[in-house]
Design an enzyme around this catalytic site. Structure first.
Site, PDB file in Angstrom:
ATOM      1  N   ASP A  22      88.272  40.378 -74.227  1.00 40.75           N
ATOM      2  CA  ASP A  22      89.299  40.114 -73.224  1.00 40.75           C
ATOM      3  C   ASP A  22      89.300  38.647 -72.800  1.00 40.75           C
ATOM      4  O   ASP A  22      88.239  38.018 -72.722  1.00 40.75           O
ATOM      5  CB  ASP A  22      89.044  41.004 -72.002  1.00 40.75           C
ATOM      6  CG  ASP A  22      90.260  41.110 -71.095  1.00 40.75           C
ATOM      7  OD1 ASP A  22      91.380  40.785 -71.545  1.00 40.75           O
ATOM      8  OD2 ASP A  22      90.091  41.513 -69.935  1.00 40.75           O
ATOM      9  N   SER A  77      95.151  47.313 -78.383  1.00 44.86           N
ATOM     10  CA  SER A  77      95.281  48.620 -77.739  1.00 44.86           C
ATOM     11  C   SER A  77      96.689  49.171 -77.926  1.00 44.86           C
ATOM     12  O   SER A  77      97.612  48.441 -78.310  1.00 44.86           O
ATOM     13  CB  SER A  77      94.971  48.499 -76.237  1.00 44.86           C
ATOM     14  OG  SER A  77      96.047  47.884 -75.553  1.00 44.86           O
ATOM     15  N   ASN A 127      99.143  47.290 -75.898  1.00 46.83           N
ATOM     16  CA  ASN A 127      99.541  45.950 -76.341  1.00 46.83           C
ATOM     17  C   ASN A 127     100.868  45.932 -77.086  1.00 46.83           C
ATOM     18  O   ASN A 127     101.471  44.869 -77.267  1.00 46.83           O
ATOM     19  CB  ASN A 127      98.460  45.341 -77.243  1.00 46.83           C
ATOM     20  CG  ASN A 127      97.184  45.017 -76.508  1.00 46.83           C
ATOM     21  OD1 ASN A 127      96.111  44.978 -77.109  1.00 46.83           O
ATOM     22  ND2 ASN A 127      97.256  44.781 -75.209  1.00 46.83           N
ATOM     23  N   ARG A 155     103.938  44.135 -75.592  1.00 44.91           N
ATOM     24  CA  ARG A 155     104.035  42.679 -75.501  1.00 44.91           C
ATOM     25  C   ARG A 155     105.252  42.166 -76.283  1.00 44.91           C
ATOM     26  O   ARG A 155     105.725  42.822 -77.213  1.00 44.91           O
ATOM     27  CB  ARG A 155     102.755  42.031 -76.034  1.00 44.91           C
ATOM     28  CG  ARG A 155     101.544  42.299 -75.150  1.00 44.91           C
ATOM     29  CD  ARG A 155     100.314  41.570 -75.638  1.00 44.91           C
ATOM     30  NE  ARG A 155      99.177  41.821 -74.751  1.00 44.91           N
ATOM     31  CZ  ARG A 155      97.968  41.311 -74.936  1.00 44.91           C
ATOM     32  NH1 ARG A 155      97.730  40.546 -75.989  1.00 44.91           N
ATOM     33  NH2 ARG A 155      96.999  41.584 -74.069  1.00 44.91           N
ATOM     34  N   GLU A 186      75.908  52.068 -71.128  1.00 39.90           N
ATOM     35  CA  GLU A 186      75.679  51.052 -70.114  1.00 39.90           C
ATOM     36  C   GLU A 186      76.791  50.015 -70.246  1.00 39.90           C
ATOM     37  O   GLU A 186      77.245  49.717 -71.355  1.00 39.90           O
ATOM     38  CB  GLU A 186      74.312  50.382 -70.317  1.00 39.90           C
ATOM     39  CG  GLU A 186      73.136  51.343 -70.233  1.00 39.90           C
ATOM     40  CD  GLU A 186      72.911  51.873 -68.827  1.00 39.90           C
ATOM     41  OE1 GLU A 186      73.302  51.194 -67.857  1.00 39.90           O
ATOM     42  OE2 GLU A 186      72.322  52.973 -68.698  1.00 39.90           O
TER      43      GLU A 186
END
Length: 253
Positions: A33, A78, A81, A84, A221
């Site tokens: 990102d 994704s 996306n 866009r 995690e």
């Protein structure tokens, strides 16, 4: 080499020297990102940001190979996306295609696509299929390229695959209801046969998953890094591993 680079190199070696390799995650998911924000801050275009982000991937995989990581999942595009503008999306797809070709040509990685192929242009589909076929026999890090990927879409596709599979076997809905389980659904995910991610890294300071590997990350995690993806450094990667190694994973116990 300037003083800043020297200090950075010394610090990175110090962090790496203190890393417990016995505690390195086997599967790392990365939400790449911040490409556009990095480009804006640098005075460049969104396309330049995406290219810089793509160029960073080979560095990341090199670091992973040094630390005995076995699976890396890279979220490149994704399902969201696709909203866009074409002026950004079309070049981005081209960058992704070139990136996948380069990963396959490298000879060290086993490329595997995760996502919905039907959402992608025919050329992108072909590149992904050819990369997967060409690297299927490589005994190296499995590199999942998440292109046209959405976590909810993956679960829906898994359930659909499960239903079609059992329908072809003549299983009734009543019989299926008796045997359906989390393990059975997992067998129909894009990542079937792979370990779930131990660690998920997201760059750019955003602290959310945005639908990334919703099923598989139940016990993962998370490590959120402030730096934009194109500026992600080896020391940032090592910090993530160090942070992971310091955690006590209880799995709900």
């Amino acid at each position: 080499m300037n003083l800043r680079d020297l200090v950075y190199g010394l610090y990175a070696r110090r962090v790496e020297g203190r890393l417990d390799h016995a505690q390195v995650p086997k599967h790392i998911g990365v939400i790449l990102d911040g490409n556009r924000r990095w480009a804006k801050a640098s005075g460049g275009s969104a396309v330049q940001g995406h290219q810089a982000g793509a160029d960073k991937i080979s560095e990341l995989l090199g670091w992973c190979s040094e630390t005995e990581v076995e699976v890396v999942t890279l979220w490149l595009l994704s399902t969201d996306n696709f909203d866009r503008p074409e002026a950004e999306l079309i070049p981005l797809l081209g960058i992704i295609e070139n990136t996948v070709r380069n990963l396959a040509a490298d000879g060290r990685w086993r490329v595997h696509h995760v996502g919905t192929l039907d959402l992608l242009p025919a050329r992108t589909q072909t590149v992904l299929k050819e990369a997967e076929e060409a690297t299927g026999g490589i005994d190296g890090i499995i590199v999942n390229v998440a292109v046209g990927y959405g976590g909810r879409q993956e679960i829906a596709d898994a359930v659909r695959s499960l239903l079609l599979d059992h329908s072809a076997k003549g299983t009734t809905f009543e019989e299926l209801a008796e045997v359906v389980s989390t393990d059975l659904i997992s067998e129909h995910l894009y990542t079937r046969g792979q370990p779930d991610p131990d660690l998920v890294i997201r760059t750019s300071g955003e602290q959310r998953l945005s639908g990334f590997m919703l099923w598989q990350s139940a016990h993962s995690e998370y490590y959120f890094c402030e730096v934009f993806w194109p500026a992600f450094r080896k020391v940032d990667f090592l910090r993530a591993l160090r942070d992971y190694a310091a955690r006590h994973r209880r799995y709900g116990a």
